[in-house]
Design a protein around this motif. Sequence first.
Motif, mmCIF file in Angstrom:
data_model
loop_
_atom_site.group_PDB
_atom_site.id
_atom_site.type_symbol
_atom_site.label_atom_id
_atom_site.label_comp_id
_atom_site.label_asym_id
_atom_site.label_seq_id
_atom_site.Cartn_x
_atom_site.Cartn_y
_atom_site.Cartn_z
ATOM 1 N N LEU A 72 0.847 -1.181 0.000
ATOM 2 C CA LEU A 72 0.000 0.000 0.000
ATOM 3 C C LEU A 72 0.888 1.238 0.000
ATOM 4 N N GLU A 73 0.561 2.200 -0.830
ATOM 5 C CA GLU A 73 1.347 3.422 -0.853
ATOM 6 C C GLU A 73 0.458 4.617 -1.200
ATOM 7 N N LEU A 74 0.795 5.747 -0.601
ATOM 8 C CA LEU A 74 0.096 6.983 -0.918
ATOM 9 C C LEU A 74 1.077 8.138 -0.848
ATOM 10 N N VAL A 75 0.679 9.240 -1.434
ATOM 11 C CA VAL A 75 1.468 10.469 -1.385
ATOM 12 C C VAL A 75 0.671 11.508 -0.610
ATOM 13 N N MET A 76 1.349 12.206 0.289
ATOM 14 C CA MET A 76 0.729 13.302 1.022
ATOM 15 C C MET A 76 1.299 14.615 0.490
ATOM 16 N N VAL A 77 0.423 15.516 0.049
ATOM 17 C CA VAL A 77 0.834 16.835 -0.421
ATOM 18 C C VAL A 77 0.469 17.842 0.666
ATOM 19 N N ARG A 110 4.789 9.053 1.175
ATOM 20 C CA ARG A 110 5.812 10.020 0.766
ATOM 21 C C ARG A 110 5.177 11.396 0.743
ATOM 22 N N THR A 111 5.884 12.382 1.274
ATOM 23 C CA THR A 111 5.366 13.742 1.344
ATOM 24 C C THR A 111 6.055 14.636 0.326
ATOM 25 N N ILE A 112 5.271 15.450 -0.387
ATOM 26 C CA ILE A 112 5.859 16.435 -1.274
ATOM 27 C C ILE A 112 5.270 17.811 -0.972
ATOM 28 N N ARG A 113 6.013 18.845 -1.296
ATOM 29 C CA ARG A 113 5.559 20.218 -1.084
ATOM 30 C C ARG A 113 4.698 20.669 -2.257
ATOM 31 N N ARG A 114 3.902 21.687 -2.009
ATOM 32 C CA ARG A 114 2.993 22.180 -3.046
ATOM 33 C C ARG A 114 3.747 22.740 -4.257
ATOM 34 N N ASP A 115 4.959 23.285 -4.036
ATOM 35 C CA ASP A 115 5.689 23.870 -5.153
ATOM 36 C C ASP A 115 6.261 22.812 -6.094
ATOM 37 N N LEU A 116 6.144 21.535 -5.703
ATOM 38 C CA LEU A 116 6.646 20.450 -6.546
ATOM 39 C C LEU A 116 5.523 19.713 -7.282
ATOM 40 N N ILE A 117 4.277 20.159 -7.116
ATOM 41 C CA ILE A 117 3.142 19.453 -7.722
ATOM 42 C C ILE A 117 3.298 19.345 -9.231
ATOM 43 N N GLU A 118 3.598 20.457 -9.879
ATOM 44 C CA GLU A 118 3.654 20.479 -11.342
ATOM 45 C C GLU A 118 4.734 19.554 -11.891
ATOM 46 N N LYS A 119 5.822 19.396 -11.125
ATOM 47 C CA LYS A 119 6.944 18.570 -11.583
ATOM 48 C C LYS A 119 6.813 17.108 -11.155
ATOM 49 N N SER A 120 5.719 16.762 -10.474
ATOM 50 C CA SER A 120 5.620 15.425 -9.860
ATOM 51 C C SER A 120 4.495 14.587 -10.451
ATOM 52 N N ALA A 121 4.259 14.718 -11.753
ATOM 53 C CA ALA A 121 3.168 13.967 -12.382
ATOM 54 C C ALA A 121 3.314 12.469 -12.172
#
Length: 332
Positions: A72-77, A110-121
């Motif tokens: 199971l895996e998810l991404v948290m933004v 895995r957590t990513i920042r909002r400024d990386l959304i566009e680059k993280s398709a």
Amino acid sequence: MTTLKDISIRTNVSTSTISRVINHDQTLSISEAKRLEILSTVEKLGYVSPKQRKAKQVGTSYDPSDESAHPLELVMVNFLDPVREISDPYFTSIRVGIENACFKNKIAVRTIRRDLIEKSAQLLSKPQAVIAVGHFTQQEIDLLYQFNQNLIFVDSNPLGIKTDSVLFDRYAAARELVNLIIASGTKYPAFIGNDESRLHVFRQLMKEHNLYHDEHCVVSKEFCIESGYKAMSQILDTDHQPDVVFAATDMVAMGAYRAIYERGLGIPTDIKVLGMNDISTSAHMNPSLSTMRLYPMEMGETAVELFLELIHGRKVKKMVHLGYDFIQRESF
């Protein structure tokens, strides 16, 4: 590898207290300044707790070539960067709730920042779901939905029935607090907060009761101690001293306390104060802060429960509202 002892040396706080701060122990009595110093040091030194290390191992301990393994895996933004999140106990608690629930259910997160959304398709489209914490621009929302339609928003619901969401009813909670203020016999009520539902409810109800004074309603961009202090100072410079202040968050209320005391005024003898959140230090302020208790950690846990329902085949979207409780203390 950074240890609790390293943090203890930097902050001059015992390792047991540091552990309780990291785990958001609500019974711990510690100043907000010291708590923020500890969390900031944890962030700067890159400390990772044993639970977090184990949780990370969950996502790397399987063999990708094993067809029978379906981790199971998810991404948290997160809409807040780590520095801003440290000063916001509400959103910190949501993140901790998500991480704890993921660890319990063996979910790699895995957590990513909002400024990386566009680059993280690729990153966002890969997991079984994405949990988006906080408030995003329309462009960010559209991108998130484009990359992964199994979205779970926490503390917002920008796409309505198209996605899952976990919220508390801001309008209802604010209405309850404002009605308490009106019932107290206020003549000059004040509000400090952002331009959102709490402000709108305050204006509407106070205008209905002919109690609204525009100079006593200060809209600030940040929910922090400094913004509360500046706004309260501005209000105290007006012709009429307020008798009650509704601070949109407990952090804002802390700043209001400071401004009130600097003018030689008392709480609640001269000015009553109400907050919202019930952070750990609210009960230990002088006087203790009356506030609306919210349940951000449970909101994070609920988001993970919705994720588990999604991967087990739930088709209908859900909007979950968590409750709240008014905690009356000495300031009101």
